[in-house]
Design an enzyme around this catalytic site. Sequence first.
Site, PDB file in Angstrom:
ATOM      1  N   HIS A 193      44.174  42.774  36.456  1.00 33.59           N
ATOM      2  CA  HIS A 193      45.171  42.557  35.396  1.00 33.59           C
ATOM      3  C   HIS A 193      46.198  43.691  35.455  1.00 33.59           C
ATOM      4  CE1 HIS A 193      46.492  40.394  31.880  1.00 33.59           C
ATOM      5  NE2 HIS A 193      46.610  41.529  31.214  1.00 33.59           N
ATOM      6  N   SER A 226      51.353  39.572  30.882  1.00 27.35           N
ATOM      7  CA  SER A 226      50.192  39.276  30.046  1.00 27.35           C
ATOM      8  C   SER A 226      50.643  38.525  28.788  1.00 27.35           C
ATOM      9  CB  SER A 226      49.428  40.566  29.729  1.00 27.35           C
ATOM     10  OG  SER A 226      48.173  40.284  29.182  1.00 27.35           O
ATOM     11  N   ASP A 283      41.750  39.076  38.404  1.00 26.53           N
ATOM     12  CA  ASP A 283      42.028  39.440  37.013  1.00 26.53           C
ATOM     13  C   ASP A 283      40.785  39.211  36.164  1.00 26.53           C
ATOM     14  OD1 ASP A 283      43.055  39.698  34.385  1.00 26.53           O
ATOM     15  OD2 ASP A 283      45.022  38.988  35.023  1.00 26.53           O
TER      16      ASP A 283
END
Length: 192
Positions: free
Chosen positions: A164, A76, A132
């Site tokens: 995610h 991320s 995601d």
Amino acid sequence: MAFEHIRVIFPTAPARPYTPMHGSLSHVWFDRYKISRDCPEHLESIEEMCSNLGAVVQDEIRAGVPKHRMVIGGFSMGGAMALHLVCRYFQDVAGVFALSSFLNKDSVVYQAVENATQRPLPELLQCHGTADELVSHTWGEETSCLLKKAGMNTSFHSFPGLNHQLCRAEMELLHSWILKKLPSESAFSAGH
């Protein structure tokens, strides 16, 4: 993820006020004006973390680890941070990975890749889940395309249905990629 011949360092993002959470403290690598590709980067907080993480890299160099035996990456925002660190400051490491990550459309990273004096740049491994909901799969793909256009060797892998988060197949891909970048010293000296 375990390796017999590789030491893994997992730095933790510090708590800082985070604009997308209305200034609440959050463990994030840098601030964002919003979670979007269509806004300026918060360069002041990015530079601060490049300095802090660069010190970690320098500590490893002083401990005897050559840069060509380092891989830097993250998940991320950590992946975006890794791209800033490698493409702007440590262009001679073995590789960089970014999982479920993106760069802003006008990121300074693209210019750094275009202007890189170190050629070839480290290879980028990028992975992203197609489901995601926080960081759009399209943002990850666009980041990979723009980095490739700027002159970086990139590989982008989609994971159908993955939100995610990480999955076993992604971790296995990353593990084998790291082993190719950082073979054991015996394999390295044997010419493999």
